[in-house]
Design a protein around this motif. Structure first.
Motif, PDB file in Angstrom:
ATOM      1  N   VAL A 108      86.956  96.481 -34.423  1.00  0.00           N
ATOM      2  CA  VAL A 108      86.293  95.403 -34.883  1.00  0.00           C
ATOM      3  C   VAL A 108      84.758  95.586 -35.557  1.00  0.00           C
ATOM      4  N   GLN A 109      84.102  96.706 -34.906  1.00  0.00           N
ATOM      5  CA  GLN A 109      82.927  96.958 -35.525  1.00  0.00           C
ATOM      6  C   GLN A 109      82.955  97.566 -36.844  1.00  0.00           C
ATOM      7  N   ALA A 110      84.225  98.273 -37.151  1.00  0.00           N
ATOM      8  CA  ALA A 110      84.538  98.711 -38.736  1.00  0.00           C
ATOM      9  C   ALA A 110      84.634  97.473 -39.643  1.00  0.00           C
ATOM     10  N   GLY A 111      84.985  96.241 -39.139  1.00  0.00           N
ATOM     11  CA  GLY A 111      85.243  94.990 -40.011  1.00  0.00           C
ATOM     12  C   GLY A 111      84.013  94.429 -39.900  1.00  0.00           C
ATOM     13  N   SER A 138      85.261  87.684 -30.824  1.00  0.00           N
ATOM     14  CA  SER A 138      84.311  88.569 -31.269  1.00  0.00           C
ATOM     15  C   SER A 138      83.467  88.382 -32.625  1.00  0.00           C
ATOM     16  N   ILE A 139      84.552  88.099 -33.366  1.00  0.00           N
ATOM     17  CA  ILE A 139      83.902  88.299 -34.942  1.00  0.00           C
ATOM     18  C   ILE A 139      83.508  86.802 -35.005  1.00  0.00           C
ATOM     19  N   VAL A 140      84.193  85.765 -34.769  1.00  0.00           N
ATOM     20  CA  VAL A 140      83.500  84.480 -34.966  1.00  0.00           C
ATOM     21  C   VAL A 140      82.373  84.141 -34.265  1.00  0.00           C
ATOM     22  N   THR A 141      82.066  84.952 -33.118  1.00  0.00           N
ATOM     23  CA  THR A 141      80.849  84.862 -32.407  1.00  0.00           C
ATOM     24  C   THR A 141      79.602  85.395 -32.895  1.00  0.00           C
ATOM     25  N   GLU A 142      80.086  86.822 -33.502  1.00  0.00           N
ATOM     26  CA  GLU A 142      79.125  88.059 -33.920  1.00  0.00           C
ATOM     27  C   GLU A 142      78.487  87.723 -35.427  1.00  0.00           C
ATOM     28  N   LYS A 162      94.302  80.815 -25.528  1.00  0.00           N
ATOM     29  CA  LYS A 162      93.707  79.717 -25.630  1.00  0.00           C
ATOM     30  C   LYS A 162      92.714  79.459 -24.741  1.00  0.00           C
ATOM     31  N   ARG A 163      92.921  80.092 -23.701  1.00  0.00           N
ATOM     32  CA  ARG A 163      92.067  80.190 -22.348  1.00  0.00           C
ATOM     33  C   ARG A 163      90.557  80.725 -22.549  1.00  0.00           C
ATOM     34  N   ASN A 164      90.759  81.837 -23.361  1.00  0.00           N
ATOM     35  CA  ASN A 164      89.660  82.525 -23.945  1.00  0.00           C
ATOM     36  C   ASN A 164      88.801  81.783 -24.984  1.00  0.00           C
ATOM     37  N   ALA A 165      89.473  81.214 -25.959  1.00  0.00           N
ATOM     38  CA  ALA A 165      89.044  80.334 -26.989  1.00  0.00           C
ATOM     39  C   ALA A 165      88.187  79.237 -26.629  1.00  0.00           C
ATOM     40  N   LYS A 166      88.924  78.485 -25.437  1.00  0.00           N
ATOM     41  CA  LYS A 166      88.105  77.447 -24.847  1.00  0.00           C
ATOM     42  C   LYS A 166      86.769  77.893 -24.158  1.00  0.00           C
ATOM     43  N   ARG A 167      86.838  78.926 -23.658  1.00  0.00           N
ATOM     44  CA  ARG A 167      85.627  79.715 -22.969  1.00  0.00           C
ATOM     45  C   ARG A 167      84.497  79.845 -23.844  1.00  0.00           C
ATOM     46  N   VAL A 168      84.950  80.487 -25.151  1.00  0.00           N
ATOM     47  CA  VAL A 168      83.916  80.685 -26.085  1.00  0.00           C
ATOM     48  C   VAL A 168      83.405  79.257 -26.735  1.00  0.00           C
ATOM     49  N   ALA A 169      84.527  78.334 -27.000  1.00  0.00           N
ATOM     50  CA  ALA A 169      83.873  77.019 -27.546  1.00  0.00           C
ATOM     51  C   ALA A 169      82.997  76.350 -26.735  1.00  0.00           C
ATOM     52  N   ASP A 170      83.324  76.339 -25.365  1.00  0.00           N
ATOM     53  CA  ASP A 170      82.376  75.674 -24.480  1.00  0.00           C
ATOM     54  C   ASP A 170      80.989  76.152 -24.428  1.00  0.00           C
ATOM     55  N   ASP A 172      79.839  78.053 -27.041  1.00  0.00           N
ATOM     56  CA  ASP A 172      79.461  78.107 -28.505  1.00  0.00           C
ATOM     57  C   ASP A 172      80.256  77.238 -29.294  1.00  0.00           C
ATOM     58  N   PRO A 173      79.847  75.869 -29.307  1.00  0.00           N
ATOM     59  CA  PRO A 173      80.604  75.096 -30.027  1.00  0.00           C
ATOM     60  C   PRO A 173      80.970  75.524 -31.457  1.00  0.00           C
ATOM     61  N   ALA A 174      79.961  75.897 -32.200  1.00  0.00           N
ATOM     62  CA  ALA A 174      80.031  76.370 -33.695  1.00  0.00           C
ATOM     63  C   ALA A 174      81.075  77.182 -33.795  1.00  0.00           C
ATOM     64  N   ALA A 175      80.984  78.217 -32.978  1.00  0.00           N
ATOM     65  CA  ALA A 175      82.166  79.276 -33.144  1.00  0.00           C
ATOM     66  C   ALA A 175      83.369  78.902 -32.728  1.00  0.00           C
ATOM     67  N   GLY A 176      83.490  77.994 -31.905  1.00  0.00           N
ATOM     68  CA  GLY A 176      84.719  77.454 -31.334  1.00  0.00           C
ATOM     69  C   GLY A 176      85.347  76.611 -32.495  1.00  0.00           C
ATOM     70  N   TYR A 177      84.561  75.914 -33.285  1.00  0.00           N
ATOM     71  CA  TYR A 177      84.953  75.029 -34.391  1.00  0.00           C
ATOM     72  C   TYR A 177      85.540  75.833 -35.660  1.00  0.00           C
ATOM     73  N   ASN A 178      85.026  77.068 -35.620  1.00  0.00           N
ATOM     74  CA  ASN A 178      85.472  78.042 -36.772  1.00  0.00           C
ATOM     75  C   ASN A 178      86.764  78.782 -36.470  1.00  0.00           C
ATOM     76  N   TYR A 179      87.225  78.707 -35.169  1.00  0.00           N
ATOM     77  CA  TYR A 179      88.237  79.652 -34.712  1.00  0.00           C
ATOM     78  C   TYR A 179      89.615  78.936 -34.777  1.00  0.00           C
ATOM     79  N   HIS A 180      90.706  79.243 -35.355  1.00  0.00           N
ATOM     80  CA  HIS A 180      91.867  78.532 -35.423  1.00  0.00           C
ATOM     81  C   HIS A 180      92.934  79.341 -34.985  1.00  0.00           C
ATOM     82  N   LEU A 181      93.564  79.071 -33.851  1.00  0.00           N
ATOM     83  CA  LEU A 181      94.731  79.733 -33.250  1.00  0.00           C
ATOM     84  C   LEU A 181      95.964  79.176 -33.920  1.00  0.00           C
TER      85      LEU A 181
END
Length: 298
Positions: A108-111, A138-142, A162-170, A172-181
């Motif tokens: 992830v860090q290399a990317g 990690s990328i969508v939040t960092e 989905k569970r982890n994406a929801k935790r992030v969205a709750d 950090d709504p902006a990051a959650g909005y930009n994450y598509h599964l």
């Protein structure tokens, strides 16, 4: 619980885990006790140094003993506590999902380093074989402004993503909005086909374990999903090679693929990437200087 009782209990628990063949016995025993009591391992260390007692209920002790039974049977520590740290996230894990490893943090860090060097402030990123979602989340939040598409095939695993994406969205709504599964096969040409030629970065930890070299650790061999482990061939490169081809189609010219692989696969996958359209390719190392990932430029 008095300090002497605490020391004795932790020593006994550590010895039991050592007898079970667990190299991190002391760490595991303290973490499990902390989880059972709703405190942090640091609280335990402080009590031991200061010779302080710790308030422990009979119910908490029963939970700890149950956790110890599971760990002594070589169930993964992360499954028992239900979560694992990954970069700046606390990722929920359990049966049916691959446990994120520290090696993948380097990938992830290399990317992210490449995105930073390129000055891409609203990059389009794809995480193929998403698993727990650790890479893409990690990328969508960092990387603020990044838009991430994540692909996962297996339904049981998708529930964890989905569970982890929801935790992030709750949080950090902006990051959650930009994450598509996306539910689908990461190697299929039709998956995310509408994005072909537009993606800046693909970061992926595909199944790559050689089928001729099954893991010896019971925690990996018996608990990690087989579909997330094995690369589909004796040398484990069948699925990574398919991922390389899919990533090439997704990427724009100048875009980058960062793909985690087994330490035995570096030369083959580097050669394969160059033979299948990538203009540049190199191998990146992990924390122990072993060849761990492919970095390829379209």
């Amino acid at each position: 619980m008095g300090i002497e009782s605490l020391r004795h209990m932790l020593a006994e628990a550590t010895g039991r885990l050592k007898d079970a063949g667990i190299e991190t016995a002391r760490y595991d025993a303290r973490l499990l006790f902390a989880e059972a009591c709703g405190i942090s391992p640091r609280d335990i260390d402080k009590a031991l140094v200061m010779s302080d007692s710790i308030d422990v209920t009979d119910e908490q002790l029963a939970v700890f003993r149950s956790m110890m039974d599971r760990r002594a049977s070589r169930e993964p520590l992360q499954y028992i506590v239900g979560h694992v740290p990954f970069r700046y996230l606390d990722v929920q894990v359990g049966p049916g999902v691959f446990i994120p490893r520290q090696e993948t943090e380097i990938v992830v860090q290399a990317g992210i380093d490449w995105l930073t060097r390129e000055g891409l402030y609203a990059p389009k990123v794809v995480d193929l074989c998403a698993g727990s979602g650790a890479i893409g989340l990690s990328i969508v939040t960092e990387v603020r402004g990044a838009e991430v598409w994540a692909v996962e095939k297996y339904q049981q695993t998708l529930e964890w993503t989905k569970r982890n994406a929801k935790r992030v969205a709750d949080k950090d709504p902006a990051a959650g909005y930009n994450y598509h599964l996306e539910a689908g096969d990461a190697t299929d040409a039709t998956t995310l086909a509408a994005l072909n030629g537009s993606i800046d970065l693909v970061v992926t930890n595909p199944p790559y374990v050689p089928m001729s070299q099954p893991p010896t650790q019971p925690e990996v061999r018996d608990y990690d999903p087989q579909a997330a482990l094995y690369g589909g061939s004796a040398d484990g490169t069948l699925i990574p090679e398919r991922i390389i081809r899919r990533a090439f189609a997704l990427l724009r010219n100048g875009g980058v693929l960062v793909l985690e692989h087994d330490i035995t696969q570096a030369d083959r996958l580097l050669t394969y990437a160059l033979a299948n359209g990538f203009s540049q390719a190199r191998t990146g190392a992990d924390y122990t200087s072993r060849p761990r990932y492919l970095f390829a430029v379209k």
